[in-house]
Design a protein around this motif. Structure first.
Motif, short mmCIF file in Angstrom:
data_model
loop_
_atom_site.label_atom_id
_atom_site.label_comp_id
_atom_site.label_asym_id
_atom_site.label_seq_id
_atom_site.Cartn_x
_atom_site.Cartn_y
_atom_site.Cartn_z
N ALA A 110 0.85 -1.19 0.00
CA ALA A 110 0.00 0.00 0.00
C ALA A 110 0.88 1.24 0.00
O ALA A 110 1.96 1.27 0.60
CB ALA A 110 -0.91 0.00 1.22
N LEU A 111 0.42 2.29 -0.69
CA LEU A 111 1.13 3.56 -0.72
C LEU A 111 0.24 4.65 -0.17
O LEU A 111 -0.98 4.59 -0.29
CB LEU A 111 1.53 3.92 -2.16
CG LEU A 111 2.39 2.92 -2.92
CD1 LEU A 111 2.69 3.46 -4.32
CD2 LEU A 111 3.69 2.64 -2.18
N GLY A 112 0.86 5.67 0.44
CA GLY A 112 0.10 6.82 0.90
C GLY A 112 -0.54 7.54 -0.27
O GLY A 112 0.00 7.57 -1.39
N ARG A 113 -1.71 8.13 -0.05
CA ARG A 113 -2.37 8.89 -1.10
C ARG A 113 -1.72 10.27 -1.14
O ARG A 113 -2.17 11.23 -0.55
CB ARG A 113 -3.87 9.00 -0.80
CG ARG A 113 -4.66 9.62 -1.94
CD ARG A 113 -6.11 9.75 -1.53
NE ARG A 113 -6.70 8.47 -1.27
CZ ARG A 113 -7.84 8.30 -0.60
NH1 ARG A 113 -8.48 9.33 -0.11
NH2 ARG A 113 -8.33 7.10 -0.40
N GLN A 114 -0.63 10.35 -1.86
CA GLN A 114 0.20 11.53 -1.85
C GLN A 114 0.97 11.58 -3.15
O GLN A 114 0.96 10.65 -3.93
CB GLN A 114 1.18 11.48 -0.69
CG GLN A 114 2.07 10.22 -0.75
CD GLN A 114 2.82 9.98 0.54
OE1 GLN A 114 2.28 10.13 1.62
NE2 GLN A 114 4.06 9.61 0.42
N ARG A 115 1.66 12.68 -3.38
CA ARG A 115 2.52 12.76 -4.56
C ARG A 115 3.62 11.74 -4.44
O ARG A 115 4.25 11.59 -3.41
CB ARG A 115 3.10 14.16 -4.70
CG ARG A 115 2.10 15.19 -5.17
CD ARG A 115 2.79 16.46 -5.58
NE ARG A 115 3.65 16.23 -6.75
CZ ARG A 115 4.46 17.15 -7.26
NH1 ARG A 115 4.51 18.35 -6.73
NH2 ARG A 115 5.20 16.88 -8.31
N ARG A 247 10.96 17.23 1.62
CA ARG A 247 10.37 17.77 2.84
C ARG A 247 8.88 17.45 2.92
O ARG A 247 8.37 17.09 4.00
CB ARG A 247 10.58 19.28 2.88
CG ARG A 247 11.99 19.71 3.24
CD ARG A 247 12.19 21.20 3.06
NE ARG A 247 13.42 21.66 3.69
CZ ARG A 247 13.92 22.87 3.55
NH1 ARG A 247 13.29 23.77 2.79
NH2 ARG A 247 15.04 23.21 4.17
N MET A 248 8.17 17.57 1.81
CA MET A 248 6.74 17.31 1.83
C MET A 248 6.44 15.83 2.02
O MET A 248 5.50 15.45 2.72
CB MET A 248 6.09 17.83 0.53
CG MET A 248 6.11 19.35 0.40
SD MET A 248 5.19 20.21 1.72
CE MET A 248 6.55 20.74 2.79
N LEU A 249 7.23 14.95 1.40
CA LEU A 249 7.06 13.52 1.61
C LEU A 249 7.33 13.15 3.06
O LEU A 249 6.62 12.33 3.66
CB LEU A 249 8.00 12.74 0.69
CG LEU A 249 7.59 12.67 -0.78
CD1 LEU A 249 8.74 12.16 -1.63
CD2 LEU A 249 6.36 11.80 -0.97
N THR A 250 8.36 13.77 3.64
CA THR A 250 8.67 13.52 5.04
C THR A 250 7.54 14.02 5.94
O THR A 250 7.13 13.34 6.90
CB THR A 250 9.99 14.21 5.42
OG1 THR A 250 11.04 13.70 4.60
CG2 THR A 250 10.33 13.96 6.89
#
Length: 313
Positions: A110-115, A247-250
């Motif tokens: 599963a992956l986060g719903r994010q860029r 930074r945004m992924l973190t």
């Protein structure tokens, strides 16, 4: 952590799942699009993966194939076979028959719903790692252990399998990157270029630091112009643009996986004020950090039934 490990940790969420299925020729199975990264490992026999577009991919014993963006596809024992089943909960694990036996391990991360991280976005729809490329003792041994755990559930199997699957993703991606062209490009090049890799490690280790290109070039041991050129050629973006993405992924991972207050998250990714962080985060994801944390974007939608239940593949 090293750059590859930390990248995978940042974009994954939830526990990976998998199961085994055994079929005797002729057989054909359809796999829908999944909200994550799917995979297959051929434990015995052979088969063909037929993508929605493009040439079929021949898979043999010991081959691993990843679907980084969860692309739908079909598996068949022969290109002449028809699809008679769709992967779903409740199907028998083994269907006997007179034909040649194939045994596969299939599952999803599963992956986060994010860029997405650019490393994942750069990969092809289907990442094929032939057995000859993944023949290092670590990957082969890991696959053997996974096969045993899935074949006969014992005390501790439910804890062991997710941990082994997390390692499988890292080992498979490492095998893919290490077996690119003699002069690798893209992220394969970034992970082997000492200067670029040093700059990446610095940003990953301290995303809160107010990095400048001169700072990063000093860490990399090359000139500013050289770092910028090589960074853009391999990573696909200038150093400071990548820093913003990292930074945004973190921040997304911290919001998803921890209870750190928003001001604390902002500080950990280099923002002096919660307001400035919230503005940057919303520009990246279309959601305020608080909304993301409450579930508006912190996790991928539930996987299709075939990817959720380990025991019914």
């Amino acid at each position: 952590m090293d750059v590859l490990s930390e990248t995978i940790t940042a974009i994954r969420t939830g526990a990976p799942t998998c199961g085994m299925f055994i079929r005797h020729a002729p057989w054909g199975r359809g796999y829908p699009l999944v909200p994550g990264t799917g995979f297959h490992v051929v434990l015995a026999g052979s088969c063909w993966l037929v993508p929605p577009a493009g040439a079929p991919i021949a898979l043999g014993t010991g081959d691993v194939i990843l679907m980084p963006r969860g692309s739908g596809h079909v598996l068949v024992d022969s290109l002449d076979s028809v699809v008679t089943e769709q992967a779903h909960i409740g199907e028998p694990r083994e269907i006997s028959g007179p034909g040649v036996r194939s045994e596969l391990m299939c599952g999803a991360y599963a992956l986060g719903r994010q860029r997405s991280h650019p490393l994942l976005a750069e990969l092809p729809e289907f990442v094929h790692i032939p057995a000859r490329q993944g023949a290092d003792p670590g990957l082969r041994g890991l696959l053997d252990i996974l096969a045993v755990e899935l074949a006969q559930s014992r005390a501790g199997t439910d804890a062991a399998v997710p941990a082994l699957l997390e390692t499988l993703l890292l080992f498979a991606l490492r095998a893919w990157f290490e077996n690119q062209a003699p002069t690798p490009t893209g992220w394969a090049g970034a992970l082997t270029d000492p200067g670029v890799l040093a700059a990446l490690r610095a940003m990953h280790d301290a995303p809160e630091r107010a990095w400048t290109v001169p700072d990063l070039s000093a860490v990399a041991g090359v000139s500013r112009a050289t770092l910028t050129r090589r960074f853009a050629a391999t990573v696909g973006a200038p150093p400071l643009s990548y820093l913003t993405r990292w930074r945004m992924l973190t921040a997304a991972r911290l919001l998803r996986d921890t209870d750190t207050p928003l001001a604390g998250v902002a500080g950990k990714v280099g923002y002096q004020s919660e307001f400035a962080f919230a503005k940057a985060f919303k520009r990246e994801y279309g959601l305020a950090p608080g909304q993301y944390r409450r579930g508006g974007g912190g996790a991928a939608p539930p996987a299709p039934p075939a990817a959720r239940r380990r025991e019914h593949h």
